[in-house]
Design an enzyme around this catalytic site. Sequence first.
Site, PDB file in Angstrom:
ATOM      1  N   GLY A 517      -9.828 -20.288 -27.065  1.00  0.00           N
ATOM      2  CA  GLY A 517     -10.273 -19.938 -28.412  1.00  0.00           C
ATOM      3  C   GLY A 517     -10.212 -21.067 -29.421  1.00  0.00           C
ATOM      4  N   ILE A 599      -0.948 -29.932 -31.384  1.00  0.00           N
ATOM      5  CA  ILE A 599      -0.506 -28.605 -31.800  1.00  0.00           C
ATOM      6  C   ILE A 599      -0.937 -28.418 -33.257  1.00  0.00           C
ATOM      7  CG2 ILE A 599       1.523 -27.157 -32.197  1.00  0.00           C
ATOM      8  CD1 ILE A 599       0.782 -27.628 -29.175  1.00  0.00           C
ATOM      9  N   GLU A 675      -1.692 -19.229 -22.713  1.00  0.00           N
ATOM     10  CA  GLU A 675      -1.265 -18.764 -21.397  1.00  0.00           C
ATOM     11  C   GLU A 675      -0.227 -19.641 -20.704  1.00  0.00           C
ATOM     12  OE1 GLU A 675      -4.911 -16.471 -19.601  1.00  0.00           O
ATOM     13  OE2 GLU A 675      -5.586 -17.878 -21.103  1.00  0.00           O
TER      14      GLU A 675
HETATM   15 MO1  MOS Z   1      -6.402 -14.238 -20.965  1.00  0.00          MO
HETATM   16  S1  MOS Z   1      -5.686 -13.257 -19.309  1.00  0.00           S
HETATM   17  O1  MOS Z   1      -7.676 -15.148 -20.341  1.00  0.00           O
HETATM   18  O2  MOS Z   1      -6.843 -13.010 -22.061  1.00  0.00           O
END
Ligand code: MOS
Length: 709
Positions: A517, A599, A675
């Site tokens: 994102g 960051i 992630e």
């Molecule tokens: Mo993540 S599992 O690509 O929303």
Amino acid sequence: MKMQLITRAIGAPLGRLDGAQKVTGAAKYAYEYPVDNVTYVFPVQSTIARGRVTSIDASTAQALPGVITVLSHENAPRLAPLDNALPFGLPSISQYLGVLQSDAVSYRGQVVAAVVAETLEMARQAANLVAVHYEEQPHDVELHADRRDLYTPEKINGGYETDTAQGDVEAALASASISLDHTYTTPAEHNNPLEPHATLAVWSDDGESVTLYDANQGADWVQDVVAKAFGLPLERVRVIAPYVGGGFGSKAFAHPHIIVAVMAAQVAQRPAKLALTRQQMFALAGYRTPTIQRLRLGAVGDGRLTAIAHDVVEQTAAVYEMAEQTAVPTRIMYAAPNRRTTHRLARLDLSANWWMRAPGECPGMFALESAMDELAIACGLDPIELRIRNEPGVDPESGRPFSSRGLVVCLREGAQRFGWTQRDLQPRTRRDGPWLIGTGVAASTYPSVQFPAAALVQVDRAGHYLVRIDASDIGNGAWTVLTQIAADALEVPPERVHLEIGDSALPKAVGAGGSSGTASWGWAIFNAASALRARLHEEYSGIVPAEGLEATGAFVTNPEAQQYAMHAFGAQFAEVRVNVDTGEVRVPRLLGVFAAGRIINPKTARSQLLGGMTMGLSMALHEESVLDARFGDYVNHDFAEYHIATNADAGTIDVTWIDEEDPHVNPMGVKGIGEIGIVGTAAAIANAVYHATGIRVRDLPITLDKLLP
Ligand code: MOS
């Protein structure tokens, strides 16, 4: 890449811009939008795992006061097929989302009817009174590595090749001076975001268009699915989702309840609300496949790997194929001339397995990083030293250079911060009363990817900027970090920037997924902001005209993604205490050191990584969906029985990162951090448990019974 971004707001620990609205209740979630004349939908779920519905008697339910209608395959609106409704070349989702289209039952908990009523209580009561009769067929729900019907999927999730092979693994293993061959397993796990999946569907009076207030990770994905299913042009479907209470992958794309709500509103000709209960989420919001992973490593005496083979067996659904990319991280982690990765799947009569934080990397790195720990022990080497000796100069399989690779820096930095140097090589040497104490380390990685996005930036005479993009904030901090990126790209303070996100009517952008994102949306915003500044200076000498000014920008593809391997890395350290009498495992300390590019916001970044590590702790010790093969489903459908780490489980969690400048990934230099925090945590804990006890647990979760004689 031309670096033009001067960072001022970027790097500042700005508090969440949506924080006050969320804690005061002003931020509206999908279920909370006030609409007149609303109805409530409650699904009826199948009580068999496979077969067909022979009859439905809704007369008692229908006769209850307040019941508007009972939908079933006998009367529900017909849907158009959903081929190509999902992005990234994902398989057709027609069968999974083709709710109430036939009498077929493909998994337990499938929606076989739905009650629409004046209140939630009426709908729920009536749903219990719908009599559904079935012809039950034998179901097949058990995953075994020796199933004869395991198949090779065409591609695996992320568009990766299913298998890769280089050199001669078998010969290298046979001649290796040290080798190991172990099988690691991870259980099925269910995503449990705080906000349940919920949708509110409102059709226009003429029945020509529909608006959804929906809890999702990407409004465009839901818009696309609903438009295709109901045969509407895209612009007749609007999906609004500015605030979402977590998703972790489970709110990516769409689940059946969305279709049911849109149908209900269409039939009732009134707005319809549907929120899954926590129990319903266990059948209707996806889960992570269990994995059976055979890891074979061969090395020469000094620990350098000569062979790596990672063979994965996992499952998917009869109704939808999602082939988790479990062995993919093994392709880039360590150098070895002979290597192989494979993925084999069983298609089972269970609900659709789905995306769950770091699909692939998360279970895959548990196996690889546990195996590396076992190899270090076999070689008599410190596990950090073993990893450093196997650090590849380039991506071992593609041969491409890494755009940046901070694994070794993270391991060294972490070792220092954690006090690793005093560690005994021998397991089971430290004890404090009944508690055995141990420490463990594991590496972490996650690919840095970007997907297409577009943005519009407007400025008014007063110098206020509006940034419009269909980005998603599911708790990831997008409201805040995109404001910071926009402010720097516009060279104005963040106070002058206002964002609009989470609405399919905004410029199209990828949803929140794959930790992509910030890179993707940020790049589009950067391009739109640059275009606006150029216009302002070239056409208006820097003075905003009375009517204001706007510019669009898009990110399509990063050409350097073909030249470089782009990945974030990290090192996870754990200290555990294992009770010799009870087998109880406590984790007083976790440390994560990450190399994930720039960051943008240290405060929200820490929160993301901390959340990931906590979820990794949860995976290590608690999370497990328990299958009852006779029943044909996972049976622990609530928080009483599906255990998730709580505050009491978390000790000190230290999260940090190294300064990493990567000029190739995007103009902001970000790699994505949603992630990576979960990747490697479970291995670090399992490795620490071995160090404490001398017992190697290769099957997650690490429950008490596995540590007792
Ligand atoms: Mo993540 S599992 O690509 O929303």
